[in-house]
Design an enzyme around this catalytic site. Structure first.
Site, PDB file in Angstrom:
ATOM      1  N   ASP A  47      29.029  23.436  33.755  1.00 56.08           N
ATOM      2  CA  ASP A  47      30.167  24.353  33.709  1.00 56.08           C
ATOM      3  C   ASP A  47      31.382  23.558  33.245  1.00 56.08           C
ATOM      4  OD1 ASP A  47      28.457  26.182  35.075  1.00 56.08           O
ATOM      5  OD2 ASP A  47      29.044  25.284  36.980  1.00 56.08           O
ATOM      6  N   ASP A  53      32.481  27.962  37.982  1.00 60.01           N
ATOM      7  CA  ASP A  53      31.581  28.425  39.035  1.00 60.01           C
ATOM      8  C   ASP A  53      32.046  27.898  40.391  1.00 60.01           C
ATOM      9  OD1 ASP A  53      30.114  29.703  37.121  1.00 60.01           O
ATOM     10  OD2 ASP A  53      28.290  28.524  37.374  1.00 60.01           O
ATOM     11  N   ARG A 110      29.437  38.351  34.566  1.00 62.50           N
ATOM     12  CA  ARG A 110      29.950  37.517  35.668  1.00 62.50           C
ATOM     13  C   ARG A 110      31.464  37.331  35.607  1.00 62.50           C
ATOM     14  NH1 ARG A 110      25.432  32.597  36.133  1.00 62.50           N
ATOM     15  NH2 ARG A 110      23.635  33.971  36.382  1.00 62.50           N
TER      16      ARG A 110
HETATM   17 CA    CA Z   1      26.872  26.623  37.038  1.00 61.18          CA
END
Ligand code: CA
Ligand code: CA
Length: 449
Positions: free
Chosen positions: A228, A271, A323
């Site tokens: 990420d 995240d 998301r």
């Molecule tokens: Ca992740």
């Protein structure tokens, strides 16, 4: 687009907000702290970041080595330290810092990380489903070589950040390219990592040169990448403000297909998992990315219960596939965000209602594309309810306040409940939805201060 009277009101609102912002910028941005009513991160100890730094702990960094040295108490280290300094510190980023470089700041490409005979061509030849089949995940020498190559890249791109740290960009152009800000505390140790501010930066093109092939993931199999741009694990009281997160050179539309599916080199943009808590994500731009923000990584992670409390406000989500966010367990306040779906070819959903999640969404605005229908805003993943009010949709077929939950319940069963079970209070920047498409494009993302 807006009536004159509306524009005037917006102008007055904007004037009041920018007055506050300029009052702030008269002090140094590196010394700023989170307003005591600004979202979940203001709860408990709040967020002061590195604002109390002594002169020796104020850094200006221009490349990867300088950044890592600043994070590590001034100590130069060839790899990212796993125990970064928790001394209060302010790190100013100037220009573009590329994480895929050697110690002399020479750029490294994916092939530079190849270890033990790995090449992408050899990997594709060996694990082609026509050769290897679809029953088993890759194993053997070449898969081991992929893992070794992956570790070689990870040693460059993974950057750990300590507690009591402020990282801010100088001006609009400060950029972190190809990096993974891996912010993590110790599992089951409260406040082992906390009090972090990240502002005024552009995070660009975080990519995994060595995604894993899983032939059993979905009907066709899939490529799963690791990094990420920023991830929070076992970390609390974090303020992420006025940044841009985007894929530019590596955006999905530029990536090849291998084994009949997209060779996905990206994971999330931001995240928040593993019992992280009390996070405010404000005035950021998130662009051109599929899976944007996972809050809670697993239905079985019951240590997340009572945590994962996040506020998302005044963010731009432009070209985000899914998301935005997807939530498990947490009480998540989503307000005054602007979702621009016009250039989102693979729009999936925005709000993912996961297990025991408690999304409270209000005053958000969606700019729709032709295929958009209101029910598509929500996707359910074992969740049971969310609170939604005052959502505005601007688009070819709708230009009205819409009932998102009613639209979803009309085409899905069983219905989702309308009460997330809590009411946010730390919302001092909450404004009517109509101000969102005016203020967010003007003020989200890095600012020239
Ligand atoms: Ca992740
Ligand atoms: Ca129904």
């Amino acid at each position: 687009m807006f009536a004159t009277r509306t524009s005037l009101l917006a102008y007055l609102l904007l004037a009041s907000i920018t007055t506050t912002a300029s009052a702030h910028s008269k002090q140094n941005i590196g010394r700023e702290t989170l307003h005591p009513q600004n979202g979940w991160a203001a709860s408990g100890t709040g967020v002061a970041g590195g604002s109390a730094a002594v002169a020796e702990q104020v850094y200006i960094v221009r490349n990867r080595s300088e950044l890592i040295a600043a994070l590590n108490n001034g100590v130069v280290s060839s790899t990212s330290p796993s125990n970064p300094s928790n001394e209060p510190k302010i790190i100013y980023v100037k220009g573009t810092i590329d994480a895929n470089v050697d110690d002399a700041n020479n750029p490294l490409t994916c092939t530079d990380y190849y270890q033990d005979g790995y090449t992408l061509e050899a990997f594709l030849a060996t694990y082609d489903p026509a050769v290897w089949g679809r029953e088993d995940e890759p194993s053997g020498e070449l898969e081991d070589a992929r893992l070794a190559s992956r570790n070689a890249q990870q040693a460059r791109v993974r950057i750990r950040i300590g507690s009591n740290t402020t990282i801010v960009g100088i001006g609009k152009g400060a950029t972190i390219k190809g990096a993974w800000f891996d912010i993590r505390g110790t599992a089951n140790v409260p406040n082992s990592r906390s009090n972090i501010i990240i502002r005024n930066l552009t995070f660009r093109d975080t990519y995994d040169c060595f995604p894993e092939w899983d032939p059993t993931d979905g009907d066709l199999g899939s490529w799963n990448a690791l990094y990420d741009s920023v991830s929070l694990r076992d970390t609390s009281n974090v303020w992420i403000d006025h940044n841009t997160f985007e894929d530019r050179e590596t955006r999905d539309s530029t990536l090849p297909q291998h084994f009949g599916v997209l060779y996905q080199v990206h994971d999330g943009l931001l995240d928040i998992t593993n019992a992280s808590d009390l996070v405010t994500v404000s005035w950021n731009e998130f662009r051109n990315h599929d899976k944007m923000m996972l809050i809670g990584s697993s239905d079985s992670a019951v240590a997340d219960r009572g945590k994962l409390r996040v506020t998302l406000h005044h963010n731009l989500f432009d070209g985000i596939g899914q998301r935005a966010p997807r939530v498990r367990f947490g009480q998540v306040h989503v307000y005054n965000n602007l979702y621009d779906l016009r250039d989102t070819p693979s729009y999936n959903y925005s709000w993912g209602v996961g297990i025991e999640s408690a999304i409270y969404a209000e005053e958000n605005v969606f700019i729709a594309n032709r295929n958009f229908t209101v029910d598509r805003i929500i996707a359910r993943f074992n969740g049971t309810a969310l609170s939604v009010s005052d959502t505005l949709v601007i688009g070819p077929r709708v230009r009205n306040p819409v009932d998102v939950l009613g639209a979803w319940n009309a085409v899905n069963d069983p219905d989702l409940g309308f009460d997330a079970g809590w009411v946010p209070t730390l919302d001092h920047e909450l404004l009517p939805a109509w101000t969102t498409p005016i203020l967010v494009p003007l003020l989200a993302g890095p600012q020239a201060k």
